[in-house]
Structures are given as structure tokens and as C-alpha cells.
Design a protein around this motif. Structure first.
Motif, PDB file in Angstrom:
ATOM      1  N   ASN A   1      30.036  41.330  44.500  1.00 61.18           N
ATOM      2  CA  ASN A   1      30.208  40.749  43.185  1.00 61.18           C
ATOM      3  C   ASN A   1      31.528  40.343  42.941  1.00 61.18           C
ATOM      4  O   ASN A   1      32.376  41.330  42.827  1.00 61.18           O
ATOM      5  CB  ASN A   1      29.631  41.881  42.447  1.00 61.18           C
ATOM      6  CG  ASN A   1      29.430  41.898  41.092  1.00 61.18           C
ATOM      7  OD1 ASN A   1      29.929  40.834  40.387  1.00 61.18           O
ATOM      8  ND2 ASN A   1      28.801  42.697  40.249  1.00 61.18           N
ATOM      9  N   PRO A   2      31.860  39.241  42.354  1.00 57.91           N
ATOM     10  CA  PRO A   2      32.996  38.847  42.145  1.00 57.91           C
ATOM     11  C   PRO A   2      33.651  39.738  41.057  1.00 57.91           C
ATOM     12  O   PRO A   2      34.878  39.915  40.953  1.00 57.91           O
ATOM     13  CB  PRO A   2      32.934  37.262  41.608  1.00 57.91           C
ATOM     14  CG  PRO A   2      31.648  36.748  42.123  1.00 57.91           C
ATOM     15  CD  PRO A   2      30.786  38.189  42.180  1.00 57.91           C
ATOM     16  N   ALA A   3      33.064  40.247  40.198  1.00 53.10           N
ATOM     17  CA  ALA A   3      33.431  41.098  39.028  1.00 53.10           C
ATOM     18  C   ALA A   3      34.109  42.379  39.533  1.00 53.10           C
ATOM     19  O   ALA A   3      34.978  42.825  38.595  1.00 53.10           O
ATOM     20  CB  ALA A   3      32.532  41.248  37.847  1.00 53.10           C
ATOM     21  N   ARG A   4      33.589  42.733  40.445  1.00 55.41           N
ATOM     22  CA  ARG A   4      34.028  44.083  40.876  1.00 55.41           C
ATOM     23  C   ARG A   4      35.104  43.935  41.843  1.00 55.41           C
ATOM     24  O   ARG A   4      35.593  45.240  42.570  1.00 55.41           O
ATOM     25  CB  ARG A   4      32.848  44.946  41.694  1.00 55.41           C
ATOM     26  CG  ARG A   4      31.673  45.171  40.651  1.00 55.41           C
ATOM     27  CD  ARG A   4      30.795  46.025  41.232  1.00 55.41           C
ATOM     28  NE  ARG A   4      31.319  47.220  41.734  1.00 55.41           N
ATOM     29  CZ  ARG A   4      30.927  47.854  42.901  1.00 55.41           C
ATOM     30  NH1 ARG A   4      30.412  46.933  43.773  1.00 55.41           N
ATOM     31  NH2 ARG A   4      31.632  49.076  43.201  1.00 55.41           N
ATOM     32  N   ARG A   5      35.696  42.980  42.020  1.00 52.18           N
ATOM     33  CA  ARG A   5      36.856  42.730  43.211  1.00 52.18           C
ATOM     34  C   ARG A   5      38.116  43.015  42.828  1.00 52.18           C
ATOM     35  O   ARG A   5      38.538  42.874  41.501  1.00 52.18           O
ATOM     36  CB  ARG A   5      36.723  41.342  43.815  1.00 52.18           C
ATOM     37  CG  ARG A   5      35.678  40.773  44.638  1.00 52.18           C
ATOM     38  CD  ARG A   5      35.795  39.431  45.212  1.00 52.18           C
ATOM     39  NE  ARG A   5      34.462  38.947  45.508  1.00 52.18           N
ATOM     40  CZ  ARG A   5      34.054  37.727  45.347  1.00 52.18           C
ATOM     41  NH1 ARG A   5      34.805  36.679  45.069  1.00 52.18           N
ATOM     42  NH2 ARG A   5      32.781  37.437  46.195  1.00 52.18           N
ATOM     43  N   TRP A   6      39.040  43.689  43.424  1.00 56.01           N
ATOM     44  CA  TRP A   6      40.226  43.844  42.774  1.00 56.01           C
ATOM     45  C   TRP A   6      40.823  42.871  42.310  1.00 56.01           C
ATOM     46  O   TRP A   6      40.929  41.727  42.992  1.00 56.01           O
ATOM     47  CB  TRP A   6      41.108  44.736  44.008  1.00 56.01           C
ATOM     48  CG  TRP A   6      40.889  46.148  44.277  1.00 56.01           C
ATOM     49  CD1 TRP A   6      39.472  46.682  44.314  1.00 56.01           C
ATOM     50  CD2 TRP A   6      41.484  47.126  45.096  1.00 56.01           C
ATOM     51  NE1 TRP A   6      39.587  48.034  44.764  1.00 56.01           N
ATOM     52  CE2 TRP A   6      40.728  48.315  45.221  1.00 56.01           C
ATOM     53  CE3 TRP A   6      42.662  46.942  45.689  1.00 56.01           C
ATOM     54  CZ2 TRP A   6      41.289  49.401  46.036  1.00 56.01           C
ATOM     55  CZ3 TRP A   6      43.249  48.195  46.525  1.00 56.01           C
ATOM     56  CH2 TRP A   6      42.515  49.210  46.607  1.00 56.01           C
ATOM     57  N   ASP A   7      41.810  43.024  41.226  1.00 61.13           N
ATOM     58  CA  ASP A   7      42.641  42.022  40.682  1.00 61.13           C
ATOM     59  C   ASP A   7      44.089  41.830  41.218  1.00 61.13           C
ATOM     60  O   ASP A   7      44.213  42.976  41.995  1.00 61.13           O
ATOM     61  CB  ASP A   7      42.623  41.905  39.369  1.00 61.13           C
ATOM     62  CG  ASP A   7      43.129  43.304  38.509  1.00 61.13           C
ATOM     63  OD1 ASP A   7      43.709  44.189  39.422  1.00 61.13           O
ATOM     64  OD2 ASP A   7      42.747  43.451  37.501  1.00 61.13           O
ATOM     65  N   LEU A   8      44.966  41.018  41.197  1.00 62.16           N
ATOM     66  CA  LEU A   8      45.971  40.925  41.448  1.00 62.16           C
ATOM     67  C   LEU A   8      47.059  42.289  41.295  1.00 62.16           C
ATOM     68  O   LEU A   8      47.860  42.742  42.156  1.00 62.16           O
ATOM     69  CB  LEU A   8      46.685  39.861  41.374  1.00 62.16           C
ATOM     70  CG  LEU A   8      46.209  38.525  41.935  1.00 62.16           C
ATOM     71  CD1 LEU A   8      46.778  37.064  41.507  1.00 62.16           C
ATOM     72  CD2 LEU A   8      46.285  38.436  43.575  1.00 62.16           C
ATOM     73  N   ARG A   9      46.894  42.731  39.934  1.00 58.78           N
ATOM     74  CA  ARG A   9      47.611  43.711  39.457  1.00 58.78           C
ATOM     75  C   ARG A   9      47.318  45.033  40.336  1.00 58.78           C
ATOM     76  O   ARG A   9      48.166  45.756  40.742  1.00 58.78           O
ATOM     77  CB  ARG A   9      47.340  43.808  37.865  1.00 58.78           C
ATOM     78  CG  ARG A   9      48.009  45.053  37.227  1.00 58.78           C
ATOM     79  CD  ARG A   9      47.632  45.488  35.874  1.00 58.78           C
ATOM     80  NE  ARG A   9      47.708  44.194  34.959  1.00 58.78           N
ATOM     81  CZ  ARG A   9      49.040  43.812  34.369  1.00 58.78           C
ATOM     82  NH1 ARG A   9      50.175  44.508  34.549  1.00 58.78           N
ATOM     83  NH2 ARG A   9      48.995  42.796  33.762  1.00 58.78           N
ATOM     84  N   ARG A  10      46.059  45.095  40.452  1.00 56.51           N
ATOM     85  CA  ARG A  10      45.676  46.428  41.226  1.00 56.51           C
ATOM     86  C   ARG A  10      46.044  46.328  42.810  1.00 56.51           C
ATOM     87  O   ARG A  10      46.649  47.460  43.271  1.00 56.51           O
ATOM     88  CB  ARG A  10      44.089  46.778  41.146  1.00 56.51           C
ATOM     89  CG  ARG A  10      43.690  48.026  41.911  1.00 56.51           C
ATOM     90  CD  ARG A  10      42.013  48.260  41.573  1.00 56.51           C
ATOM     91  NE  ARG A  10      41.619  49.414  42.296  1.00 56.51           N
ATOM     92  CZ  ARG A  10      40.537  49.868  42.325  1.00 56.51           C
ATOM     93  NH1 ARG A  10      39.493  49.071  41.551  1.00 56.51           N
ATOM     94  NH2 ARG A  10      40.232  50.938  42.809  1.00 56.51           N
ATOM     95  N   ILE A  11      46.261  45.160  43.357  1.00 59.40           N
ATOM     96  CA  ILE A  11      46.668  44.926  44.548  1.00 59.40           C
ATOM     97  C   ILE A  11      48.157  45.472  44.823  1.00 59.40           C
ATOM     98  O   ILE A  11      48.510  46.026  45.758  1.00 59.40           O
ATOM     99  CB  ILE A  11      46.434  43.583  45.207  1.00 59.40           C
ATOM    100  CG1 ILE A  11      45.036  43.352  45.295  1.00 59.40           C
ATOM    101  CG2 ILE A  11      47.117  43.351  46.529  1.00 59.40           C
ATOM    102  CD1 ILE A  11      44.676  41.816  45.459  1.00 59.40           C
ATOM    103  N   GLY A  12      48.959  44.828  43.798  1.00 57.54           N
ATOM    104  CA  GLY A  12      50.324  45.464  43.740  1.00 57.54           C
ATOM    105  C   GLY A  12      50.648  46.624  43.700  1.00 57.54           C
ATOM    106  O   GLY A  12      51.398  47.240  44.280  1.00 57.54           O
TER     107      GLY A  12
END
Length: 701
Positions: free
Chosen positions: A390-401
Motif C-alpha cells: 500500500n503506497p500510503a503506508r510506506r515510510w516517508d523520508l522524514r521517518r527514514i531520517g
């Protein structure tokens, strides 16, 4: 009555024209004229019919007239395919002396010196070797070709203004044309725009120049020092194991920053893979090949690399709106997974297809690939978060950082998150005992299910691409590697022995979802018998382990040892004893006593060249010259979009007949064939088969 023309036998009832569906890199027509007079007449008619139409030149061929779409070359278009010194099926040319030669497709017109051309343009001198240097735009001196392709080449060049080394990409006209009127030249101009936008930011290389020469567009760009991410990760880990955790996390942070920079400017990459990343020794990264970058929602042609594209991108329409930033997030997770584990994140099809969800399958892959590795295990939550269906449930770049900040710093010698038992060789297992048992059973069951049980089958297991041209008995792409695998399973596994001698080859494997020892025994017997029958049907010059007789001997020997079959062991040993231990260049004569001129063989890494042997009963050596090989001139014309051949060295139509040919086609140029390497393993017999290095031996037939 057949018509004899210069050694070419052609049946008058054979169709003069073969039509093929037009498309990218495909030929429109193949025409086979019966003699020189017909060849020149047909070529002239084709030239007049296509005069003024757009179309690319054909690198390996010569134009019938300046600017003509009709091209010709001297080459094979029909001959019985035989296994060559590489363990690959090919159709050789036959020279006037009866010697068989490789039909080479260079990036320039290069007919055999003994071939007489019936066309007026054929009287012009031909190039015998690649040029040492080519000047472009009065500024760039091309010193080396990185690759050639139908859409254009990629070259290393020197910039005379700055003295710096640059990379030059070429886009040829009318290649990969779309309904919107765009071709490869437009895509290269778009990539130049991306370099203008992202080069100054350090995301990719800087543009040096964009120029047109003739009908071709060229893009000169900064040459990046470093290595492709796939090779860099392996080298960096081996060079400094203690420093690997820090360098790996530096590379992950750099990749995340590159994706963030692209997204901040309103673009998506659409094709982020390890092969599109150049990494430096310190873990710094820059992107290459940005021609697929687009604004989300704009109309684009579907493009992706298997394993690195999310489901919505793979399942999308061939032409539709570009995916959103979430597609790059999935690709980022897959790229980091490869960086940390060297695992290409491909998901095979499930049986039944609705058995598991996408996320469950990804979790299984990630857990298996990362288990036992400190860096990979630490990154596991991020990988699972990025590669969700589900694209909406993928981590965003802020969470990765935030996640990466919390990981810093990892100790130089990070302990394993879970202890893992050492193996007998001192290595470490990645899977638990239960996981290994499941992997073994599932893998063996899949192998047996995919096996063709027909005794007359051309191959025992399906292959695609380059594998279709390889020896079906060899280790690589053939039966010998599976013989050794199944023999190893019988020698080491604890599979149920209750059905040891009761397996029925006509009964589908895994009727109850389980595989027994008897299934493996029956499959191994069938595969070994098939391999023995196939061995006697054709000559095998290659003595190599992966693509030749050494690997086949090893597979047969191991199968015989596992089955207690003395005949199989003897067959493997006898075949091994025919392998050459030296191969000096020597004179060769055919059955008629005439001297045969040797052809220069191609070599594979790890495979020794073939040595000449006298054929005889039970011997898998080389055979004498076969008289009946026919070849001749071929003319062809092109118009419309096109892209390169799958590999160099093959004729335009390897299924036809040697003779004079005219063809109308969009045009396609030779592209270097990649070499496939795989772990063949080592068996007891293989360790005793000596394959010394030495000078290349001549090819004989």
C-alpha cells in the motif's frame, strides 16, 4: 530443381519474402534473392520504395546507396546451429577453404575479406578495425566505447577545452519512436535537462555540452569517479569489515538525501536501482541515467526494473500518468536491501497465487536476507516500512531520517543481533534449522515440478533469454548443475526414505504438498538418463566447468555416486578423462586432407578454450568440416523505430538458410552479450579435473 548459386542451394518454392510484425528493433521484411542479379534488382526496388522515408542506419551493415534505408551485410542467415567453444549454440560462416568462422557483427561494416560484393557500393574500401579516435563537435576526442546499441552508444572521451575526461551518450534518430512523435533524441534532451537541474545540487553529474552532429544528438557529461553500487558494496565490505557498518549507513543516508532532493523539486525518478547509483570510497553517492525522471501525473511510457518497482508501477498501463513519490520510496527500500545483503529483491509467483499477501512475501524475503548480518538486521524495520504494498503506508523520508539518526553510531564490530551456529567450514548460517529445511524442501519441490518428464524434451528445465542458446546439458542453464544439486540432496538430507524405490515418473510431484526421497531419486535417474542420451547427439568443444564438458562430467559422476550407479560414475569419469590438459596451436586438416584455417575462439571467464580431438565412439570431441554450409549477401532496409539486438554474434535470422538476402527493417545494431556467471559448486570429481591456463586453441569443426 534446386538452383545452385555460389555454393548456395535454394529451393525455388521457398517464399521470397518473410514478413515480421513491425515494432521496436524488429525487421519488416527479409528477402532472399536467388543470385547476384536478383539481389541488386531487389535492393534497387526497395531503395526506391523507401526513398525519403525516415529511418536509422544499421551500424553493422552498409547502406545500399548514401542515405538509403536499404542495408546489406555478408553473414549467416541459415545454418545448423552447433555448440561452439563457449558452450553456446551458434551458426558459423564457412570460408572457401571449408573452415568455419564466427559471424561477427561489429559496430562497423566488416565483411570477410574473401567475400565478393555484387552491389556497386560494395566496391568502396571497408574498415578492418575500430578507429583509434573519433572527434565530435570539434571538441571531444572519443577514446573508448563503453557500449554500442541501436539507440546509440556510450563513450569515454577527452574534452580538449578542459582536458577532463567526459562520458558522451549518443541518441540516434527514429529509434523507440512513440505515437507522440518522440524518439531517443528527445529522451536524451530530457536527460540533459535533468543534469542542468540536479547536477549543480550534487545529485548527478554535471552537463558539459549537448550538441547535434548529423542526425544524432550527443550529451557530454562529467565523468564520475567511483563504482556502481552493486560492485561498490561488495568491495567496501571486503576491504574494511570493521568499518563497513559506518560506510554502509553513510551510503544509505546519501541515497535518502538524493531521493529527497529529487522530490523537493517536484520530480520522481521512476527507475532507482543499484545500477543507477555511483558510490565513492567514503559512501558518498550520485545518481546516473535520469532519462526516466518525470513530474508525477504527467503522461509517460511505463518503465521499471524488475525487483525495484512497486506493484502499482508494475501493474500500471503501458502509457499513463507517472507514479507518485511513493514509488521511489519502494525502490529506495529495495536498493538499500541489495546494498546491505547483495540480494536482488525479486519475488517469484506463489502457488496458489492467492496464498500469501505481498507484505507477507516481502517480510519473508527481508527476514531471510538480513538474518545474521548486523547492518542488514539493523535496517530491517526501514526495509519493511518502505516495501509495503500500500503506497500510503510506506515510510516517508522524514521517518527514514529519524530512524537512521537513532541508529547512529553503530559499533565498528557490531555483534550479531542473534547468535547463529557455525558451519563445518567456519562460516555462519543465515537461517534456522527449520528455515533451512523449509528452503530445501520448497526448492527441491519447485525444481522437480518444473522438470519436463518427456524423454524427448529439448530441455529438462525452462530457460529464457541467453539461456536458450546455452548447452542444455551444461552446469549453467542445463541439466548438469541440477544433477549435482539433487545428488547433494540425496547425500546430505533427511528426506523421508519410505518411498525410495516406489516413485512414479508419471505421478505429479507434491500431490500432498510434500516431497520424498523417492521423488528425488526418480527425478535424478530421469535427468541423468536424459543427459547421457543428449551427450551422444552432438559435439561439445567447450571443456569448461560452467558451460562445457567438465561440468557435465562432474554432474554425471555425482549422480552416479548418489544413486549407486556404476555406469553413471564411469560415464562421468570417461568424459573427464577426455578433457584437454594442454592446447597448443597446431595445424588441422579435415576429412578430405585439406588444411583448415582456424577461427579465433571466444573465451568465457573461468572456461578454458577447447582442444582439438579426434571424434570417435563415446568421445565428445570436435568433428570434421561439414561441407554443405551456405551463406551469402544480404540486403536490408529499415524504417521506423528500432532498438538493438539482444546480443552480438548472431545473424539477423539464425533460422534461415545461407544465401543472398535483402531485407526491409527498422534497423538494429549489435549489442555486446553479457556473460552469465553462476556458482557451479565443487564436487569430488570436479576438484580432480585439471583445467590449466594456456594460449587459445584454434576453433575446428
Amino acid at each position: 530443381m534446386p538452383v545452385q548459386v555460389r555454393g548456395h542451394v535454394r529451393r525455388p518454392d521457398r517464399p521470397a519474402v518473410q514478413e515480421r510484425p513491425p515494432g521496436i528493433g524488429r525487421q519488416v521484411h527479409h528477402v532472399y534473392p536467388p543470385d547476384d542479379e536478383a539481389a541488386t534488382a531487389i535492393a534497387e526496388d526497395l531503395h526506391r520504395a523507401t526513398y525519403g522515408l525516415p529511418g536509422p542506419p544499421v551500424l553493422s551493415d552498409r547502406a545500399y546507396r548514401p542515405g538509403s534505408l536499404v542495408h546489406y551485410r555478408y553473414g549467416v542467415f541459415s545454418a545448423r546451429s552447433v555448440l561452439d567453444n563457449d558452450g553456446v549454440y551458434s551458426s558459423p560462416l564457412t570460408d572457401p577453404d571449408g573452415a568455419c568462422l564466427v559471424d561477427r557483427r561489429n559496430a562497423w561494416y566488416s565483411p570477410p575479406e574473401w567475400a565478393a560484393c555484387p552491389f556497386e557500393s560494395g566496391r568502396a574500401p571497408v574498415r578492418t578495425a575500430a578507429p583509434e579516435a573519433v572527434e565530435l563537435d570539434g571538441r571531444f576526442v572519443v577514446r573508448q566505447a563503453i557500449r554500442h546499441g541501436a539507440k546509440g552508444g556510450v563513450f569515454l572521451a577527452e574534452d580538449r577545452l578542459s582536458g577532463a575526461q567526459v562520458v558522451i551518450k549518443q541518441a540516434r534518430p527514429h529509434i523507440s519512436a512513440t505515437l507522440q512523435g518522440q524518439d531517443e533524441r528527445d529522451r536524451l534532451r530530457h536527460e540533459a535537462d535533468m543534469l542542468d537541474l540536479f547536477g549543480p545540487l550534487g545529485v548527478t553529474s554535471r552537463k558539459v555540452a549537448l550538441f547535434t552532429q548529423g542526425d544524432n544528438v550527443f550529451l557530454a557529461q562529467e565523468h564520475l569517479d567511483g563504482a556502481v553500487l552493486t560492485a561498490w558494496a561488495e568491495q567496501a565490505r571486503a576491504a574494511d569489515p570493521d568499518g563497513w557498518p559506518h560506510v554502509a549507513l553513510t551510503a544509505v543516508r546519501a541515497l535518502t538525501g538524493l531521493v529527497a532532493a529529487v522530490h523537493e523539486r517536484g520530480f520522481v525518478l521512476r527507475d532507482l536501482t543499484p545500477n543507477n547509483v555511483i558510490a565513492g570510497p567514503d559512501g558518498s553517492c550520485r545518481l546516473v541515467d535520469l532519462e526516466m525522471a518525470a513530474v508525477p501525473g504527467t503522461p509517460v511510457t511505463k518503465a521499471f526494473t524488475a525487483g525495484y518497482a512497486p506493484p502499482e508501477q508494475v501493474r500500471g498501463p503501458m502509457y499513463g500518468p507517472a507514479a507518485g513519490p511513493e514509488a521511489d520510496l519502494y525502490a529506495l527500500g529495495a536498493t538499500v536491501l541489495h546494498l546491505a545483503t547483495a540480494c536482488r529483491p525479486l519475488l517469484g509467483s506463489d502457488d496458489p497465487s492467492a496464498g500469501r499477501s505481498w507484505d507477507t512475501r516481502v517480510r519473508g524475503l527481508v527476514e531471510v536476507a538480513t538474518e545474521g548480518d548486523a547492518v542488514a538486521s539493523a535496517l530491517r524495520p526501514m526495509l519493511l516500512g518502505l516495501m509495503r504494498e500500500n503506497p500510503a503506508r510506506r515510510w516517508d523520508l522524514r521517518r527514514i531520517g529519524t530512524f537512521l539518526d537513532d541508529l547512529e553510531p553503530l559499533p565498528a564490530s557490531a555483534p550479531n543481533p542473534q547468535p547463529r551456529p557455525a558451519t563445518a567450514t567456519g562460516g555462519a548460517r543465515r537461517l534456522s534449522v527449520a528455515g533451512q529445511e523449509r528452503l530445501l524442501r520448497d526448492g527441491v519441490a519447485h525444481t522437480l515440478r518444473r522438470m519436463d518428464r518427456d524423454p524427448g524434451a529439448r530441455r529438462l528445465w525452462p530457460v529464457s533469454g541467453f539461456g536458450e542458446t546455452a548447452d542444455p546439458c551444461a552446469v549453467q542453464y542445463g541439466s548438469a548443475g541440477v544433477l549435482a544439486l539433487l545428488a547433494s540432496v540425496l547425500n546430505t538430507s533427511d528426506l523421508d526414505t519410505s518411498d525410495l524405490d516406489t516413485a512414479d515418473l508419471d505421478t505429479p510431484v507434491l500431490g500432498t504438498g510434500e516431497v520424498g526421497r523417492g521423488d528425488v531419486v526418480a527425478a535424478l535417474r530421469h535427468a541423468a538418463a536424459w543427459t547421457l542420451r543428449r551427450l551422444g547427439s552432438e559435439a561439445r568443444p567447450s571443456p569448461g566447468l560452467h558451460f562445457g564438458r567438465a561440468g557435465i562430467a562432474w554432474g554425471l559422476y555425482e549422480a552416479g555416486r548418489a544413486l549407486g550407479d556404476d555406469a553413471l560414475r564411469t560415464a562421468g569419469t570417461d568424459l573427464a578423462l577426455t578433457l584437454p590438459t594442454s592446447w597448443q596451436r597446431r595445424e588441422h586438416r579435415g576429412p578430405d586432407g585439406r588444411r583448415r584455417r582456424p577461427a579465433e575462439p571466444r573465451r568465457k571467464r573461468g572456461d578454458a578454450p577447447a582442444a582439438p580431438r579426434r571424434p570417435g565412439p563415446g568421445r565428445h570431441g570436435l568433428v570434421g568440416a561439414r561441407p554443405g554450409r551456405r551463406h551469402g549477401w544480404r540486403a536490408q532496409a529499415g524504417g521506423g523505430p528500432g532498438r538493438g539486438n539482444r546480443r552480438a554474434g548472431l545473424p539477423h535470422d539464425s533460422g534461415g538458410r545461407h544465401g543472398r538476402v535483402a531485407a526491409v527493417r527498422p534497423g538494429r545494431a549489435a549489442r555486446a552479450r553479457g556473460r552469465c556467471a553462476g556458482a557451479a559448486g565443487r564436487g569430488r570429481l570436479a576438484r580432480h579435473v585439471r583445467q590449466p591456463a594456456g594460449p587459445a586453441c584454434p576453433r575446428t569443426w
